[in-house]
Design a protein around this motif. Sequence first.
Motif, PDB file in Angstrom:
ATOM      1  N   ALA A 162     119.878 -44.238   4.641  1.00 42.80           N
ATOM      2  CA  ALA A 162     120.636 -43.018   4.913  1.00 42.80           C
ATOM      3  C   ALA A 162     119.717 -41.811   4.983  1.00 42.80           C
ATOM      4  CB  ALA A 162     121.686 -42.805   3.824  1.00 42.80           C
ATOM      5  N   TYR A 163     118.578 -41.895   4.308  1.00 40.38           N
ATOM      6  CA  TYR A 163     117.680 -40.747   4.216  1.00 40.38           C
ATOM      7  C   TYR A 163     116.278 -41.240   3.873  1.00 40.38           C
ATOM      8  CZ  TYR A 163     115.616 -36.484   2.116  1.00 40.38           C
ATOM      9  OH  TYR A 163     114.804 -35.427   1.791  1.00 40.38           O
ATOM     10  N   VAL A 164     115.288 -40.706   4.574  1.00 48.88           N
ATOM     11  CA  VAL A 164     113.881 -40.933   4.235  1.00 48.88           C
ATOM     12  C   VAL A 164     113.192 -39.578   4.273  1.00 48.88           C
ATOM     13  CG1 VAL A 164     111.692 -42.007   4.880  1.00 48.88           C
ATOM     14  CG2 VAL A 164     113.840 -43.266   5.200  1.00 48.88           C
ATOM     15  N   GLY A 165     112.597 -39.178   3.166  1.00 53.26           N
ATOM     16  CA  GLY A 165     111.917 -37.891   3.104  1.00 53.26           C
ATOM     17  C   GLY A 165     110.529 -38.043   2.519  1.00 53.26           C
ATOM     18  N   MET A 166     109.590 -37.241   2.997  1.00 53.72           N
ATOM     19  CA  MET A 166     108.211 -37.308   2.525  1.00 53.72           C
ATOM     20  C   MET A 166     107.702 -35.913   2.187  1.00 53.72           C
ATOM     21  SD  MET A 166     104.859 -38.956   4.425  1.00 53.72           S
ATOM     22  CE  MET A 166     104.866 -37.713   5.745  1.00 53.72           C
ATOM     23  N   ILE A 167     107.091 -35.774   1.026  1.00 55.03           N
ATOM     24  CA  ILE A 167     106.580 -34.492   0.578  1.00 55.03           C
ATOM     25  C   ILE A 167     105.291 -34.133   1.325  1.00 55.03           C
ATOM     26  CG2 ILE A 167     105.061 -35.298  -1.280  1.00 55.03           C
ATOM     27  CD1 ILE A 167     106.400 -33.077  -3.053  1.00 55.03           C
ATOM     28  N   GLY A 168     104.979 -32.841   1.369  1.00 51.67           N
ATOM     29  CA  GLY A 168     103.725 -32.407   1.971  1.00 51.67           C
ATOM     30  C   GLY A 168     103.904 -31.199   2.861  1.00 51.67           C
ATOM     31  N   SER A 169     102.804 -30.576   3.207  1.00 51.00           N
ATOM     32  CA  SER A 169     102.813 -29.435   4.116  1.00 51.00           C
ATOM     33  C   SER A 169     103.118 -29.902   5.535  1.00 51.00           C
ATOM     34  CB  SER A 169     101.451 -28.746   4.099  1.00 51.00           C
ATOM     35  OG  SER A 169     100.448 -29.631   4.609  1.00 51.00           O
ATOM     36  N   SER A 170     103.431 -28.960   6.408  1.00 55.75           N
ATOM     37  CA  SER A 170     103.661 -29.309   7.814  1.00 55.75           C
ATOM     38  C   SER A 170     102.411 -29.921   8.426  1.00 55.75           C
ATOM     39  CB  SER A 170     104.068 -28.063   8.609  1.00 55.75           C
ATOM     40  OG  SER A 170     105.305 -27.574   8.172  1.00 55.75           O
ATOM     41  N   LYS A 171     101.238 -29.396   8.039  1.00 54.09           N
ATOM     42  CA  LYS A 171      99.983 -29.934   8.570  1.00 54.09           C
ATOM     43  C   LYS A 171      99.813 -31.394   8.180  1.00 54.09           C
ATOM     44  CE  LYS A 171      94.976 -29.126   8.579  1.00 54.09           C
ATOM     45  NZ  LYS A 171      93.876 -28.265   8.060  1.00 54.09           N
ATOM     46  N   LYS A 172     100.048 -31.685   6.907  1.00 51.33           N
ATOM     47  CA  LYS A 172      99.885 -33.058   6.427  1.00 51.33           C
ATOM     48  C   LYS A 172     100.909 -33.999   7.055  1.00 51.33           C
ATOM     49  CE  LYS A 172     101.303 -35.876   2.609  1.00 51.33           C
ATOM     50  NZ  LYS A 172     101.889 -35.939   1.269  1.00 51.33           N
ATOM     51  N   THR A 173     102.174 -33.601   7.056  1.00 49.47           N
ATOM     52  CA  THR A 173     103.212 -34.500   7.578  1.00 49.47           C
ATOM     53  C   THR A 173     103.046 -34.717   9.082  1.00 49.47           C
ATOM     54  OG1 THR A 173     104.759 -32.623   7.755  1.00 49.47           O
ATOM     55  CG2 THR A 173     104.865 -33.952   5.745  1.00 49.47           C
ATOM     56  N   ASN A 174     102.633 -33.674   9.799  1.00 47.53           N
ATOM     57  CA  ASN A 174     102.391 -33.846  11.239  1.00 47.53           C
ATOM     58  C   ASN A 174     101.211 -34.782  11.493  1.00 47.53           C
ATOM     59  OD1 ASN A 174     104.503 -32.222  12.081  1.00 47.53           O
ATOM     60  ND2 ASN A 174     103.267 -30.360  12.127  1.00 47.53           N
ATOM     61  N   TYR A 175     100.193 -34.697  10.651  1.00 47.01           N
ATOM     62  CA  TYR A 175      99.026 -35.580  10.764  1.00 47.01           C
ATOM     63  C   TYR A 175      99.453 -37.041  10.592  1.00 47.01           C
ATOM     64  CZ  TYR A 175      94.791 -38.036   9.261  1.00 47.01           C
ATOM     65  OH  TYR A 175      93.776 -38.948   9.121  1.00 47.01           O
ATOM     66  N   ILE A 176     100.270 -37.285   9.594  1.00 47.55           N
ATOM     67  CA  ILE A 176     100.725 -38.662   9.354  1.00 47.55           C
ATOM     68  C   ILE A 176     101.620 -39.137  10.493  1.00 47.55           C
ATOM     69  CG2 ILE A 176     102.183 -40.080   7.851  1.00 47.55           C
ATOM     70  CD1 ILE A 176     101.053 -38.543   5.463  1.00 47.55           C
ATOM     71  N   LYS A 177     102.474 -38.268  10.982  1.00 47.72           N
ATOM     72  CA  LYS A 177     103.347 -38.656  12.091  1.00 47.72           C
ATOM     73  C   LYS A 177     102.533 -38.991  13.340  1.00 47.72           C
ATOM     74  CE  LYS A 177     107.428 -35.972  10.691  1.00 47.72           C
ATOM     75  NZ  LYS A 177     108.298 -34.808  11.025  1.00 47.72           N
ATOM     76  N   GLU A 178     101.496 -38.217  13.601  1.00 45.99           N
ATOM     77  CA  GLU A 178     100.640 -38.497  14.763  1.00 45.99           C
ATOM     78  C   GLU A 178      99.941 -39.844  14.613  1.00 45.99           C
ATOM     79  OE1 GLU A 178     100.251 -36.931  17.641  1.00 45.99           O
ATOM     80  OE2 GLU A 178     101.787 -35.469  17.048  1.00 45.99           O
ATOM     81  N   ARG A 179      99.515 -40.162  13.418  1.00 41.34           N
ATOM     82  CA  ARG A 179      98.881 -41.461  13.170  1.00 41.34           C
ATOM     83  C   ARG A 179      99.870 -42.606  13.428  1.00 41.34           C
ATOM     84  NH1 ARG A 179      94.353 -42.549  10.350  1.00 41.34           N
ATOM     85  NH2 ARG A 179      95.424 -44.210   9.202  1.00 41.34           N
ATOM     86  N   LEU A 180     101.092 -42.423  12.977  1.00 38.47           N
ATOM     87  CA  LEU A 180     102.083 -43.480  13.155  1.00 38.47           C
ATOM     88  C   LEU A 180     102.505 -43.613  14.622  1.00 38.47           C
ATOM     89  CD1 LEU A 180     104.358 -43.268   9.985  1.00 38.47           C
ATOM     90  CD2 LEU A 180     102.218 -44.478  10.348  1.00 38.47           C
ATOM     91  N   LEU A 181     102.529 -42.486  15.341  1.00 40.50           N
ATOM     92  CA  LEU A 181     102.788 -42.551  16.786  1.00 40.50           C
ATOM     93  C   LEU A 181     101.730 -43.392  17.483  1.00 40.50           C
ATOM     94  CD1 LEU A 181     103.885 -38.919  17.795  1.00 40.50           C
ATOM     95  CD2 LEU A 181     105.198 -41.021  18.177  1.00 40.50           C
ATOM     96  N   SER A 182     100.477 -43.205  17.078  1.00 39.67           N
ATOM     97  CA  SER A 182      99.380 -43.946  17.698  1.00 39.67           C
ATOM     98  C   SER A 182      99.439 -45.435  17.355  1.00 39.67           C
ATOM     99  CB  SER A 182      98.025 -43.373  17.262  1.00 39.67           C
ATOM    100  OG  SER A 182      97.783 -43.637  15.889  1.00 39.67           O
ATOM    101  N   GLU A 183     100.172 -45.767  16.272  1.00 38.90           N
ATOM    102  CA  GLU A 183     100.295 -47.167  15.867  1.00 38.90           C
ATOM    103  C   GLU A 183     101.521 -47.841  16.473  1.00 38.90           C
ATOM    104  OE1 GLU A 183      99.998 -47.848  11.674  1.00 38.90           O
ATOM    105  OE2 GLU A 183      98.355 -46.418  11.424  1.00 38.90           O
ATOM    106  N   GLY A 184     102.299 -47.075  17.252  1.00 38.58           N
ATOM    107  CA  GLY A 184     103.426 -47.693  17.935  1.00 38.58           C
ATOM    108  C   GLY A 184     104.801 -47.290  17.449  1.00 38.58           C
TER     109      GLY A 184
END
Length: 263
Positions: free
Chosen positions: A193-215
């Motif tokens: 129902a909900y997935v949330g991750m702590i961190g700054s916008s810079k950090k969370t965007n960095y992780i999202k970009e990494r996961l995009l590159s992984e498919g």
Amino acid sequence: MEEIILERISCALKENKKAALITVVDSKGSSPGKAGFMMAVFEDKSTVGTVGGGELEREVIQRALKSISGGKDEFASFKLSDEGNLHMQCGGSIDVFIKVFGKKDRLLIAGGGHVAKSLYEIAKYFDFNIVIFEDREEFANSDRFPNCEIILGDIGENLKKYPIDERSYVVIVTRGHSFDEAALKASLNRGAAYVGMIGSSKKTNYIKERLLSEGFSKDELEKAYAPIGLCLGGDSSFDIALSIFSEIMLIKNNGKLKHMREI
């Protein structure tokens, strides 16, 4: 047999599945079931144990499935004679108590630090089943988190193996980027129902970009609440936990981001 029955119910609850425990509380005459007999019935219609077998047991199972569907405990009596509800020849009667165990909201917290502890303190008052995922025993033990499930070891791998459903709320507040990333990967596209991750916008965007590159797809990643929480102000661990839990309740209750005076 009682231990097996209770263990099966415990396993069902861990998987957030509905179940009913049936106990024969009284029997008279030639009833095939005697006081103390127990059985469990699950929402998929599987059973373990017995209350006497035959037509009586089939009827009890059907009554238990109705109780599971309605979400209410029930006392039920059955007459084992021609004039009774089972049209049997035993000539006795049997009384059973059906205890229903329903699905509950579950809060899965990846991390056992200060924010996790404050979030646990808030959530326990709302009757959530709370599960802590940590790889450090000093941060995840029954003294620090009493009366909840604690899973020690690799956070990402354990989250990946843990059952997640539409009543699961996942909060990722680990001690570092790599742990957060592993937990997010293990939680996405699992029906939570909900997935949330702590961190700054810079950090969370960095992780999202990494996961995009992984498919991982953009749609999957946009469903994650990252950075996590509502803008309530304050910077203590309790303030942050309150902002996270408020966001969870907003999603859970289909709320609105408005002051009541504006409604």
